[in-house]
Design an enzyme around this catalytic site. Structure first.
Site: not given
Length: 596
Positions: A120, A169, A488
């Site tokens: 991650q 961290k 649209m």
């Protein structure tokens, strides 16, 4: 304190009363610190800094944005590393494009693992650097406290914007002294701020302005989102009222001037009112305040405000002066101070103009080219739905939107009596913005009715946030104007691509929005399919005490008009079947490179 505790304490010091975020491994120390902070500080059963959990991180970013737009304070989002942080890219860029102040705090892998493709991990400082006002990667834990404080300073000062802080961290787990004060040295930024703030409007500049205004017979104020961001709406209104100058606003400037006033022309631009666009062409002195002549307003810059002999521009960002449209006079500085100074100077010079003919002309434009639609159609017209909602809320509700036709209908047919009542993704045009932004706005303004006007395609982008509404017991009203597709896009394909509806329908007709809302806990969820039921059901919807969901099956061919196509001027505005056109439009040459 640990680094995580320092983050939370600085948030408290900055007045943060709600945080929006989704947890994950790299941000867990800070989540734990918020839990402990709330446990220690809790009084009367309420968390002093509640952490609101969305369905995904993009929702958290838009909630922070909605909170900031509705309150004027800095919104805060707290997410983990890798995919958690990359899901924040769109909200951050959205805030940058609309100058919205948020601070996004992202967890990151430990400092020693950065660059190793750890679990991650994503290069957030690189990615966000191109999307935000500023990004910090904190590798020196002793600078964490000052970094957080400086992030808030940068987010809220000057031209506001999003600031991203990437916190490894190990920095969150570090322990060290809490100073309780201190900022990072950013001398260049602060010097530029001082230069603008200290650049006061002087008598000589006021004299030039007055000399040109004395010669004008048809002045017009063109107000942008900068008026709202600068908290300068009262100063703008005082200036307009003092000299009885009509006002039109951009999409982002709606609410800067009360749209119910006789001298309000509501919105100008690509989908602005016909009378505002015609008045812009007719004016001989254009006063641009906190606006940037963007492509959705100026269109063809050389033909914008074609009758204006003099254009004045007030702004806080030097980059906006003469960027798109060359002006004759400008002032860079605090809008409140500048508008008040100019008003005082003009009054001291006994300036008391008579714009009776111009006012009569404006009234004539508003009557002749009024917003209108097929009021006898057997199909439900979206404009009628918004007119009914507006009648009940009287221009005082907070309205958020997704992006598409429903967004423009809301901008055109709602009134906004005050600033910060209109929340929409203007420059980025991000579908899925409306629902999470409404959630953030409701946390900012518990005293207001908050309505999300959405489309069936747009709400799908963040449909999971319906559960967030009910989880936190928010009395948000959600309207889905359902025309079974990207309305649209379909309108553009109809006008400019000979009706080839490529992928704008998607055949997404299986979704039962009412069942979805009920499954997510909405106690009031109804579908409106008949014109004769419109007034009664809309009244029930607004009156319901709690979360309410209304799906309206609208005319699939309803369009957004007026419309100024790309690459053409206001003179070639398409007004549709129900709004008169002042002159027959010329041959429209569409430059497809300018589309969307």
């Amino acid at each position: 304190m640990t680094g995580a505790e320092i983050i939370v304490q600085v948030l408290a010091d900055e007045g943060v009363d709600v945080v929006f975020g989704y947890s994950g491994g790299a941000i867990l120390p800070t989540y734990d610190a918020i839990f402990r902070f709330n446990h220690d500080k809790k009084a009367g059963g309420a968390d002093p800094m509640p952490l609101i959990v969305p369905a995904n991180e993009q929702g958290a970013g838009f909630m922070a944005s909605g909170y900031a737009r509705a309150s004027g304070k800095v919104g805060v989002a707290l997410v983990t590393s890798g995919p958690g942080a990359t899901n924040m890219v769109t909200p951050v860029r959205d805030c940058m494009a609309d100058s919205i102040p948020i601070v996004a705090i992202c967890g990151q892998v430990p400092t020693a693992a950065i660059g190793s493709d750890a679990f991650q991990e994503a290069p957030i400082s690189n990615i966000m650097g191109a999307c935000s006002k500023h990004v910090f990667l904190v590798t020196d834990a002793t600078r964490l406290e000052a970094t957080i404080r400086t992030a808030f300073e940068i987010a809220r000062t000057g031209r506001p914007g999003p600031v991203v802080i990437d916190v490894p961290k190990d920095v969150q787990n570090w322990s060290g002294p809490f100073q309780g004060e201190g900022l990072l040295p950013v001398p260049g930024y602060r010097a530029r701020l001082r230069a603008v703030e200290e650049n006061l409007l002087d008598d000589a500049a006021c004299a030039v302005f007055l000399d040109k205004l004395r010669q004008a017979k048809r002045p017009l104020i063109y107000a942008g989102g900068g008026v709202i961001l600068a908290e300068a709406a009262e100063a703008l209104r005082a200036f307009a009222h003092a000299f009885k100058i009509p006002v039109t606003a951009t999409l982002m400037g709606l609410g800067s001037y009360d749209t119910t006033e006789p001298l309000s022309l509501h919105m100008l631009g690509m989908h602005g009112t016909a009378y505002a666009n015609y008045a812009t062409d007719d004016c001989d002195f254009l006063i641009a305040v906190g606006s940037r002549f963007d492509d959705r307003v100026a269109g063809v810059p050389s033909k914008f405000a074609r009758g204006a002999k003099f254009i004045a521009h007030f702004d806080v960002d030097p980059a906006e002066i003469n960027k798109v449209k060359r002006v004759h006079w400008h002032h860079l500085g605090n809008l409140n101070l500048a508008l008040d100074k100019l008003r005082g100077y003009l009054q001291a010079q006994k300036f008391a103009p008579d714009y009776a003919e111009w006012h009569q002309h404006i009234a004539g434009l508003k009557k002749t080219y009024a917003m209108n639609f097929d009021r006898k159609s057997p199909l439900i017209q979206p404009y009628a739905v918004i007119e009914e909602l507006n009648k009940l809320t009287k221009g005082e509700a907070i309205i958020s939107t997704g992006v598409g036709q429903h967004q423009m209908w809301a901008a055109q047919y709602f009134d906004f009596r005050d600033p910060r009542l209109w929340l929409t993704s203007g420059s980025m045009g991000t579908m899925g913005f409306g629902l999470p932004a409404a959630i953030g706005a409701q946390f900012a303004r518990r005293d207001k009715i908050v309505i999300d006007i959405d489309g069936d395609a747009s709400i799908r982008m963040n449909l999971g946030e319906l559960e967030t509404v009910t989880t936190y017991g928010l009395p948000i009203k959600v309207v889905v104007l359902n025309n079974y597709g990207d309305g649209m896009v379909r309108q553009w394909q109809k006008l400019f691509f000979k009706g080839r509806f490529s992928a704008s329908d998607k055949s997404l007709h299986k979704k039962d929005f009412i069942k979805a809302a009920q499954a997510d806990g909405f106690p009031w969820a109804k579908r409106l399919e008949r014109n004769e039921d419109l007034a009664q059901i809309v009244a029930e919807f607004i009156a319901f005490d709690g979360p309410a969901f209304l799906e309206v099956i609208i005319d699939p061919d309803a369009g957004v008009y007026p419309m100024v196509g790309p690459g053409v001027s206001y003179a070639d505005m398409i007004t549709g079947d129900w709004i008169p056109s002042r002159e027959p439009p010329g041959a429209i040459e569409i430059d497809k490179s300018e589309m969307f």
